[in-house]
Motif scaffolding. Structure first.
Motif, PDB file in Angstrom:
ATOM      1  N   ALA A  35       0.829  -1.202   0.000  1.00  0.00           N
ATOM      2  CA  ALA A  35       0.000   0.000   0.000  1.00  0.00           C
ATOM      3  C   ALA A  35       0.867   1.258   0.000  1.00  0.00           C
ATOM      4  CB  ALA A  35      -0.937  -0.003   1.203  1.00  0.00           C
ATOM      5  N   GLY A  36       1.904   1.263   0.831  1.00  0.00           N
ATOM      6  CA  GLY A  36       2.774   2.427   0.914  1.00  0.00           C
ATOM      7  C   GLY A  36       3.708   2.571  -0.271  1.00  0.00           C
ATOM      8  N   THR A  37       4.322   1.467  -0.694  1.00  0.00           N
ATOM      9  CA  THR A  37       5.342   1.518  -1.739  1.00  0.00           C
ATOM     10  C   THR A  37       4.757   1.710  -3.128  1.00  0.00           C
ATOM     11  OG1 THR A  37       6.752   0.051  -0.417  1.00  0.00           O
ATOM     12  CG2 THR A  37       7.297   0.277  -2.739  1.00  0.00           C
ATOM     13  N   LEU A  38       3.691   0.994  -3.449  1.00  0.00           N
ATOM     14  CA  LEU A  38       3.123   1.047  -4.792  1.00  0.00           C
ATOM     15  C   LEU A  38       2.109   2.168  -4.963  1.00  0.00           C
ATOM     16  CD1 LEU A  38       2.564  -2.765  -5.506  1.00  0.00           C
ATOM     17  CD2 LEU A  38       4.451  -1.312  -6.300  1.00  0.00           C
ATOM     18  N   PHE A  39       1.396   2.492  -3.882  1.00  0.00           N
ATOM     19  CA  PHE A  39       0.274   3.426  -4.015  1.00  0.00           C
ATOM     20  C   PHE A  39       0.406   4.679  -3.157  1.00  0.00           C
ATOM     21  CE2 PHE A  39      -1.284  -0.956  -4.649  1.00  0.00           C
ATOM     22  CZ  PHE A  39      -1.655  -0.859  -5.979  1.00  0.00           C
ATOM     23  N   GLY A  40       1.477   4.778  -2.366  1.00  0.00           N
ATOM     24  CA  GLY A  40       1.660   5.956  -1.529  1.00  0.00           C
ATOM     25  C   GLY A  40       0.626   6.095  -0.439  1.00  0.00           C
ATOM     26  N   ILE A  43      -0.343   5.580   3.213  1.00  0.00           N
ATOM     27  CA  ILE A  43       0.235   5.319   4.525  1.00  0.00           C
ATOM     28  C   ILE A  43      -0.771   4.600   5.418  1.00  0.00           C
ATOM     29  CG2 ILE A  43       1.358   6.345   6.536  1.00  0.00           C
ATOM     30  CD1 ILE A  43       2.878   6.586   3.856  1.00  0.00           C
ATOM     31  N   GLU A  44      -2.035   4.980   5.272  1.00  0.00           N
ATOM     32  CA  GLU A  44      -3.082   4.386   6.110  1.00  0.00           C
ATOM     33  C   GLU A  44      -4.330   4.176   5.271  1.00  0.00           C
ATOM     34  OE1 GLU A  44      -5.368   5.227  10.376  1.00  0.00           O
ATOM     35  OE2 GLU A  44      -3.792   6.570   9.670  1.00  0.00           O
ATOM     36  N   LEU A  45      -4.862   2.959   5.313  1.00  0.00           N
ATOM     37  CA  LEU A  45      -6.088   2.657   4.574  1.00  0.00           C
ATOM     38  C   LEU A  45      -7.296   3.269   5.274  1.00  0.00           C
ATOM     39  CD1 LEU A  45      -5.345  -1.100   3.759  1.00  0.00           C
ATOM     40  CD2 LEU A  45      -5.196   0.839   2.194  1.00  0.00           C
ATOM     41  N   SER A  46      -8.421   3.306   4.560  1.00  0.00           N
ATOM     42  CA  SER A  46      -9.637   3.913   5.108  1.00  0.00           C
ATOM     43  C   SER A  46     -10.082   3.244   6.392  1.00  0.00           C
ATOM     44  CB  SER A  46     -10.774   3.826   4.080  1.00  0.00           C
ATOM     45  OG  SER A  46     -10.472   4.533   2.916  1.00  0.00           O
ATOM     46  N   LEU A  91     -16.897   4.724  -0.241  1.00  0.00           N
ATOM     47  CA  LEU A  91     -15.719   5.336  -0.851  1.00  0.00           C
ATOM     48  C   LEU A  91     -14.498   4.970  -0.007  1.00  0.00           C
ATOM     49  CD1 LEU A  91     -16.860   8.921  -1.893  1.00  0.00           C
ATOM     50  CD2 LEU A  91     -15.953   7.154  -3.404  1.00  0.00           C
ATOM     51  N   LEU A  92     -13.793   3.963  -0.429  1.00  0.00           N
ATOM     52  CA  LEU A  92     -12.681   3.437   0.355  1.00  0.00           C
ATOM     53  C   LEU A  92     -11.361   3.722  -0.352  1.00  0.00           C
ATOM     54  CD1 LEU A  92     -14.192  -0.078   1.132  1.00  0.00           C
ATOM     55  CD2 LEU A  92     -14.335   1.974   2.560  1.00  0.00           C
ATOM     56  N   VAL A  93     -10.356   4.104   0.430  1.00  0.00           N
ATOM     57  CA  VAL A  93      -9.009   4.246  -0.114  1.00  0.00           C
ATOM     58  C   VAL A  93      -8.407   2.848  -0.167  1.00  0.00           C
ATOM     59  CG1 VAL A  93      -6.736   5.300   0.193  1.00  0.00           C
ATOM     60  CG2 VAL A  93      -8.790   6.572   0.836  1.00  0.00           C
ATOM     61  N   LEU A  94      -8.661   2.161  -1.275  1.00  0.00           N
ATOM     62  CA  LEU A  94      -8.212   0.776  -1.406  1.00  0.00           C
ATOM     63  C   LEU A  94      -8.082   0.432  -2.891  1.00  0.00           C
ATOM     64  CD1 LEU A  94      -7.595  -1.832   0.255  1.00  0.00           C
ATOM     65  CD2 LEU A  94      -9.961  -2.515  -0.198  1.00  0.00           C
ATOM     66  N   PRO A  95      -6.861   0.417  -3.431  1.00  0.00           N
ATOM     67  CA  PRO A  95      -6.669   0.058  -4.835  1.00  0.00           C
ATOM     68  C   PRO A  95      -7.181  -1.355  -5.119  1.00  0.00           C
ATOM     69  CG  PRO A  95      -4.688   1.044  -3.915  1.00  0.00           C
ATOM     70  CD  PRO A  95      -5.602   0.776  -2.761  1.00  0.00           C
ATOM     71  N   GLU A  96      -7.566  -1.595  -6.361  1.00  0.00           N
ATOM     72  CA  GLU A  96      -8.183  -2.885  -6.676  1.00  0.00           C
ATOM     73  C   GLU A  96      -7.226  -4.056  -6.491  1.00  0.00           C
ATOM     74  OE1 GLU A  96     -10.899  -5.144 -10.033  1.00  0.00           O
ATOM     75  OE2 GLU A  96     -10.653  -2.970 -10.114  1.00  0.00           O
TER      76      GLU A  96
END
Length: 318
Positions: free
Chosen positions: A131-136, A138-141, A249-254
């Motif tokens: 989550a941090g390295t690929l998508f920047g 730091i903290e998910l929803s 609306l979640l901060v969560l890449p697929e």
């Protein structure tokens, strides 16, 4: 499930020479003078991660449903590790990033329903590091997600929910000369103005909102099916979408959505054998349909998304 065509582009990274050239091109932008040495050190690992992933996915296509989730999950983790090497030349620097980074209830209750099951995020491990390295991020929803929350984030699952009587409107963005306009219906449903919705999305994603002729949205060139988190991307129609409810609306890449779903399914197939076999053999509930449809989607979509990321990072022709 997965097809030979899905993996065809990956052949161009299936030699240590091409893998090193690919990584060196990327590392020159990030690691400077050490790019040649680092790319040499990582070329074989990068290549083997991709080859191992293909083996898992290929075997999943031929395997019985009972063990597909395990093969798909481990195939996905190999792809994640390959992606990490493009951003983190030192991966893995510590053993803490090797753990899966998620946990789920081992023993299911008697009235267990897959859609209501939950998975929890841990502070360390592969998921957190990705989550941090690929998508920047730091903290998910949230630190826990239900299976229904996760499945609804995959737009190709929408038809499945509709046919099974769970109709909840998905809001699709419209392309107006390269500007992806936010649907006014979404703003109304979220009790926000279109401008405020655009600003909120921009705050969470780092995207810059734009406005043209009363249409608020984002430049299409700034969005990516791989990177996007609040939006979902329907790969079969090429459309971005927002969920029915603001709370979804979640901060969560697929990529991470599939990771969480496959982790839980792999755990169920290993440790909840009675429930699992009752489901896949007797098809005792609609859980069977949701799970089967998801496994059909994830088998082709994740390799396609990852290749698009690798092609973009390394300047490869798609």
């Amino acid at each position: 499930m997965t097809t030979e065509k899905t993996w065809q582009p990956y052949i161009y990274l299936n030699s240590s020479e091409s893998a090193q050239a690919y990584l060196e091109k990327i590392y020159k932008r990030t690691a400077g003078l050490n790019s040649t040495e680092l790319s040499y050190q990582n070329s074989c690992s990068f290549m083997y991660y991709l080859m191992h992933a293909e083996s898992f996915y290929t075997q999943a296509g031929e395997a019985p449903p009972s063990i597909k989730p395990m093969l798909l999950f481990y195939g996905l983790t190999q792809l994640v590790k390959a992606c990490l090497l493009t951003r983190d030349p030192g991966y893995p620097e510590t053993t803490s990033v090797l753990a899966h980074g998620v946990t789920t209830r081992k023993k299911k209750k008697q009235d267990y329903l897959f859609l209501k099951d939950e998975i929890r995020i841990q502070k360390n491990g592969l998921l957190h590091h990705s989550a941090g390295t690929l998508f920047g991020i730091i903290e998910l929803s949230k630190d826990r997600f239900s299976m229904e929350d996760l499945l609804r984030r995959i737009p190709e699952m929408e038809r499945c929910f509709q046919l099974l009587g769970q109709k909840r409107k998905t809001f699709y963005l419209t392309d107006k000369n390269g500007l992806l306009c936010l649907p006014s219906e979404a703003a109304v449903a979220y009790h926000l103005s279109e401008q405020r919705l655009a600003e909120m999305i921009g705050h969470h994603t780092g995207l810059k909102p734009s406005e043209t002729n009363g249409c608020w949205g984002f430049e299409k060139k700034d969005l990516s099916p791989f990177i996007t988190s609040l939006f979902s991307y329907h790969h079969e129609t090429g459309q971005y979408s927002l969920p029915a409810d603001k709370e979804e609306l979640l901060v969560l890449p697929e990529l991470l959505t599939h990771y969480l779903l496959l982790y839980n399914l792999s755990m169920i197939s290993r440790y909840e054998t009675e429930w699992w076999y009752d489901l896949i053999q007797n098809r005792s509930s609609n859980d069977y349909i949701y799970i089967r449809r998801f496994m059909e989607i994830t088998a082709w979509k994740i390799p396609v998304l990852v290749w698009e990321y690798l092609a973009e990072e390394g300047g490869l022709a798609r």
